[in-house]
Motif scaffolding. Structure first.
Motif, mmCIF file in Angstrom:
data_model
loop_
_atom_site.group_PDB
_atom_site.id
_atom_site.type_symbol
_atom_site.label_atom_id
_atom_site.label_comp_id
_atom_site.label_asym_id
_atom_site.label_seq_id
_atom_site.Cartn_x
_atom_site.Cartn_y
_atom_site.Cartn_z
ATOM 1 N N ASP A 121 0.831 -1.216 0.000
ATOM 2 C CA ASP A 121 0.000 0.000 0.000
ATOM 3 C C ASP A 121 0.860 1.259 0.000
ATOM 4 O OD1 ASP A 121 -2.268 -1.590 0.043
ATOM 5 O OD2 ASP A 121 -2.545 -1.403 2.214
ATOM 6 N N TYR A 122 2.005 1.209 0.675
ATOM 7 C CA TYR A 122 2.899 2.372 0.708
ATOM 8 C C TYR A 122 3.501 2.675 -0.650
ATOM 9 C CZ TYR A 122 2.796 2.243 5.818
ATOM 10 O OH TYR A 122 2.403 2.268 7.125
ATOM 11 N N ARG A 123 3.478 1.726 -1.551
ATOM 12 C CA ARG A 123 4.088 1.901 -2.872
ATOM 13 C C ARG A 123 3.132 2.495 -3.892
ATOM 14 N NH1 ARG A 123 7.088 -4.033 -2.755
ATOM 15 N NH2 ARG A 123 8.176 -3.633 -0.789
ATOM 16 N N TRP A 124 1.867 2.676 -3.501
ATOM 17 C CA TRP A 124 0.885 3.309 -4.384
ATOM 18 C C TRP A 124 1.107 4.820 -4.306
ATOM 19 C CZ3 TRP A 124 -4.214 1.266 -6.079
ATOM 20 C CH2 TRP A 124 -4.285 -0.132 -6.021
ATOM 21 N N VAL A 125 1.901 5.353 -5.186
ATOM 22 C CA VAL A 125 2.241 6.779 -5.131
ATOM 23 C C VAL A 125 1.300 7.548 -6.046
ATOM 24 C CG1 VAL A 125 4.050 8.492 -5.496
ATOM 25 C CG2 VAL A 125 4.635 6.194 -4.671
ATOM 26 N N TRP A 126 0.464 8.401 -5.430
ATOM 27 C CA TRP A 126 -0.354 9.284 -6.251
ATOM 28 C C TRP A 126 0.369 10.614 -6.387
ATOM 29 C CZ3 TRP A 126 -3.030 7.386 -1.770
ATOM 30 C CH2 TRP A 126 -3.067 8.262 -0.694
ATOM 31 N N GLN A 127 -0.056 11.424 -7.340
ATOM 32 C CA GLN A 127 0.634 12.669 -7.695
ATOM 33 C C GLN A 127 2.107 12.404 -8.004
ATOM 34 O OE1 GLN A 127 -0.168 15.463 -4.490
ATOM 35 N NE2 GLN A 127 -1.940 16.237 -5.609
ATOM 36 N N LEU A 128 2.372 11.274 -8.662
ATOM 37 C CA LEU A 128 3.736 10.893 -9.014
ATOM 38 C C LEU A 128 4.369 11.974 -9.879
ATOM 39 C CD1 LEU A 128 5.957 8.660 -9.096
ATOM 40 C CD2 LEU A 128 4.852 7.871 -11.217
ATOM 41 N N SER A 129 5.583 12.395 -9.501
ATOM 42 C CA SER A 129 6.273 13.434 -10.278
ATOM 43 C C SER A 129 7.700 13.048 -10.647
ATOM 44 C CB SER A 129 6.292 14.751 -9.501
ATOM 45 O OG SER A 129 7.017 14.604 -8.295
ATOM 46 N N GLY A 130 8.296 12.083 -9.931
ATOM 47 C CA GLY A 130 9.671 11.730 -10.245
ATOM 48 C C GLY A 130 10.015 10.297 -9.906
ATOM 49 N N LEU A 131 10.964 9.766 -10.651
ATOM 50 C CA LEU A 131 11.499 8.428 -10.414
ATOM 51 C C LEU A 131 13.018 8.515 -10.483
ATOM 52 C CD1 LEU A 131 9.236 6.375 -12.854
ATOM 53 C CD2 LEU A 131 8.974 6.512 -10.371
ATOM 54 N N GLU A 132 13.681 7.919 -9.518
ATOM 55 C CA GLU A 132 15.137 7.802 -9.557
ATOM 56 C C GLU A 132 15.466 6.319 -9.552
ATOM 57 O OE1 GLU A 132 19.248 8.792 -7.143
ATOM 58 O OE2 GLU A 132 17.334 9.346 -6.236
ATOM 59 N N VAL A 133 16.177 5.886 -10.575
ATOM 60 C CA VAL A 133 16.546 4.477 -10.698
ATOM 61 C C VAL A 133 17.929 4.292 -10.071
ATOM 62 C CG1 VAL A 133 17.000 2.592 -12.311
ATOM 63 C CG2 VAL A 133 15.216 4.269 -12.823
ATOM 64 N N ARG A 134 18.014 3.324 -9.150
ATOM 65 C CA ARG A 134 19.299 3.032 -8.497
ATOM 66 C C ARG A 134 19.550 1.541 -8.500
ATOM 67 N NH1 ARG A 134 18.718 3.957 -3.256
ATOM 68 N NH2 ARG A 134 16.551 4.464 -3.293
#
Length: 153
Positions: free
Chosen positions: A140-153
């Motif tokens: 449930d914590y991984r459901w990101v609404w208003q997503l604006s950025g992703l950083e791949v590591r």
């Protein structure tokens, strides 16, 4: 070759000083930093997902694209994606989630565009009704609404 062209175009749009991108991707990807506007994101192969959520009533149809398709497009190389929302919510998500499940980045719910005032313009949505293990609070914590950025590591 076509994906590299799209990445170059998205990067040049970001560098040109136009409106800020809807989604910015950084980290271990081809091109270093890529910005996509909503139109570019809508050009990805479309995916639909019908599921319930813990923050809405009933079942809804979410339309968008698969996160794994986006990560493939930017040639992501990593094990974790750090997702950031407009409200500065940040969570790390294992990239394996996107290969194990059809996780959708939705831009519509029930045929209507997701608005910033109501979880939009982008929302990471898991197929929770299709997999009992996804009904765990860790997901449930991984459901990101208003997503604006992703950083791949």
């Amino acid at each position: 070759m076509r994906s590299r062209i799209a990445i170059c175009l998205a990067t040049s749009l970001l560098a040109a000083g136009d409106a800020p991108p809807t989604l910015r991707i950084t980290g271990a990807i081809a091109g270093g930093t890529v910005g996509f506007d909503l139109e570019a994101l809508r050009s990805l192969p479309q995916a639909g997902l019908e599921t319930s959520t813990v923050v809405t009533d009933g079942t809804h149809l979410f339309t968008g694209f698969l996160m794994r398709d986006l990560l493939e497009k930017v040639e992501a190389r990593g094990e974790t994606v750090t997702a950031t929302a407009l409200n500065e919510y940040i969570v790390d998500i294992p990239i394996s989630d996107f290969h194990n499940y059809d996780v959708v980045v939705a831009y519509e719910m029930d045929g209507k565009p997701l608005e910033r005032a109501d979880k939009g313009p982008l929302w990471i949505v898991y197929p929770r009704d299709d997999h009992s293990e996804l009904q765990d609070i860790r997901f449930d914590y991984r459901w990101v609404w208003q997503l604006s950025g992703l950083e791949v590591r």
